[in-house]
Design a protein around this motif. Structure first.
Motif, mmCIF file in Angstrom:
data_model
loop_
_atom_site.group_PDB
_atom_site.id
_atom_site.type_symbol
_atom_site.label_atom_id
_atom_site.label_comp_id
_atom_site.label_asym_id
_atom_site.label_seq_id
_atom_site.Cartn_x
_atom_site.Cartn_y
_atom_site.Cartn_z
ATOM 1 N N PHE A 71 -5.081 -20.886 -1.022
ATOM 2 C CA PHE A 71 -4.971 -20.488 -2.326
ATOM 3 C C PHE A 71 -5.823 -21.658 -3.483
ATOM 4 O O PHE A 71 -6.243 -21.278 -4.085
ATOM 5 C CB PHE A 71 -3.407 -20.700 -2.637
ATOM 6 C CG PHE A 71 -2.693 -19.650 -2.025
ATOM 7 C CD1 PHE A 71 -2.558 -18.142 -2.554
ATOM 8 C CD2 PHE A 71 -2.168 -19.741 -0.624
ATOM 9 C CE1 PHE A 71 -1.920 -17.146 -1.978
ATOM 10 C CE2 PHE A 71 -1.258 -18.712 -0.136
ATOM 11 C CZ PHE A 71 -1.275 -17.635 -0.857
ATOM 12 N N LEU B 1 -8.964 -11.545 -12.158
ATOM 13 C CA LEU B 1 -7.534 -10.838 -12.291
ATOM 14 C C LEU B 1 -7.318 -10.514 -13.874
ATOM 15 O O LEU B 1 -6.960 -9.462 -13.861
ATOM 16 C CB LEU B 1 -6.404 -12.125 -12.093
ATOM 17 C CG LEU B 1 -5.131 -11.657 -12.203
ATOM 18 C CD1 LEU B 1 -4.589 -10.681 -10.991
ATOM 19 C CD2 LEU B 1 -4.077 -12.952 -12.066
ATOM 20 N N ALA C 221 -5.525 -14.700 1.001
ATOM 21 C CA ALA C 221 -4.882 -15.233 -0.180
ATOM 22 C C ALA C 221 -5.231 -14.522 -1.345
ATOM 23 O O ALA C 221 -4.161 -14.204 -2.390
ATOM 24 C CB ALA C 221 -5.062 -16.621 -0.360
ATOM 25 N N GLY C 222 -6.270 -14.190 -1.669
ATOM 26 C CA GLY C 222 -6.738 -13.428 -3.016
ATOM 27 C C GLY C 222 -6.042 -11.790 -2.819
ATOM 28 O O GLY C 222 -5.718 -11.374 -3.746
ATOM 29 N N LEU D 88 -2.255 -11.974 -3.505
ATOM 30 C CA LEU D 88 -2.096 -12.310 -5.051
ATOM 31 C C LEU D 88 -2.576 -11.117 -5.879
ATOM 32 O O LEU D 88 -2.005 -10.657 -6.724
ATOM 33 C CB LEU D 88 -2.915 -13.436 -5.634
ATOM 34 C CG LEU D 88 -2.668 -15.089 -5.051
ATOM 35 C CD1 LEU D 88 -3.483 -15.948 -5.511
ATOM 36 C CD2 LEU D 88 -1.009 -14.999 -5.493
ATOM 37 N N SER D 89 -3.650 -10.247 -5.488
ATOM 38 C CA SER D 89 -3.868 -9.145 -6.045
ATOM 39 C C SER D 89 -3.029 -7.861 -5.753
ATOM 40 O O SER D 89 -3.022 -7.007 -6.776
ATOM 41 C CB SER D 89 -5.356 -8.686 -5.558
ATOM 42 O OG SER D 89 -5.427 -8.242 -4.437
ATOM 43 N N LEU E 203 0.404 -8.217 -5.597
ATOM 44 C CA LEU E 203 1.325 -8.556 -6.427
ATOM 45 C C LEU E 203 1.812 -7.784 -7.563
ATOM 46 O O LEU E 203 2.745 -7.301 -7.798
ATOM 47 C CB LEU E 203 1.856 -10.040 -6.491
ATOM 48 C CG LEU E 203 1.963 -10.955 -5.162
ATOM 49 C CD1 LEU E 203 2.000 -12.226 -5.563
ATOM 50 C CD2 LEU E 203 3.198 -10.427 -4.555
#
Length: 251
Positions: free
Chosen positions: A31, A44, A220-221, A224-225, A227
């Protein structure tokens, strides 16, 4: 994806390690690398802007279009309804080349506006088709009673039809947002500048270089994307169920 995002590189590339377990403890290095070495936060933000604007455009076009086709007497009405559905069946893989030339002629390549204009080509037809079926299931007596009391057709649509059709509207909102959030082809064809990329393209092009996959930051990306979409579904699911209940009561 979740396990890989929190697993250290030494264990990640250890062929003897269990891929579904974390043996050496959790780590946030992937992260940290993602946020410090890439434009992840910019991607994002770009995805939020594009998906939100496209969703608003989709609702703004599909709601009056579906209502007009199902409630008004229009010449060629049946053909128009079929045309809307056939437009949705045209795959983006056939459209991205002519659309790319169009965006280039308009000077919109490498801008978010290119995606905002292109994405409704696949969200609006499906949303219109879906809402057409939903509006057909709503009795005309509801809005006719409102118009007898002095409401205009537009007022009857806003105050009577749309509250009853809330489950359909929420479904369209979820569809338009999630499809725009994860779409790849147009974003890959129209955007090459790193700061203008959206999440799927940014992760694909920056975290995969040749035959080298940076699996830790990539997962990790991806985590997060995912979520925001998961939270959107969790938040709107209550309203979807309540909308169904309200619709049944009004019927």
């Amino acid at each position: 994806m979740l396990v890989t995002a929190f697993k250290g590189n030494r264990e990640l590339y250890d062929l003897t390690a269990n891929p579904l377990l974390i043996r050496d403890g959790l780590t946030l290095e992937h992260f940290t690398s993602l946020l410090s070495n890439t434009f992840f936060l910019t991607w994002l933000r770009n995805s939020f802007v594009v998906s939100t604007v496209v969703t608003l455009i989709t609702l703004g076009i599909s709601v009056p279009a579906a209502y007009a086709v199902t409630r008004l007497r229009l010449p060629g009405q049946n053909g128009l309804a079929l045309g809307v559905f056939l437009a949705y069946l045209v795959p983006p893989t056939l459209l991205f080349i002519p659309l790319a030339r169009l965006m280039a002629s308009l000077g919109l390549l490498d801008t978010l506006l290119a995606l905002i204009l292109a994405y409704p080509t696949f969200t609006v037809p499906f949303a219109t088709w879906l809402l057409m079926g939903y509006f057909k299931g709503i009795p005309k007596d509801l809005e006719e009673a409102a118009m007898v009391d002095g409401a205009s057709r537009l007022r009857a649509l806003w105050a009577v039809v749309l509250p009853v059709a809330s489950p359909g509207l929420i479904t369209v909102t979820l569809f338009a947002f999630t499809l725009s959030w994860g779409h790849m082809i147009y974003a890959l064809a129209f955007i090459s500048q790193s700061t203008q990329k959206v999440l799927p393209v940014g992760l694909l092009t920056e975290m995969v270089r040749g035959d080298v996959f940076f699996w830790g930051p990539l997962m990790a990306g991806a985590l997060l994307s995912a979520l925001p979409v998961l939270l959107l579904f969790a938040f709107l699911n209550r309203y979807f169920v309540s909308g169904l209940t309200a619709g049944a009561t009004k019927y």
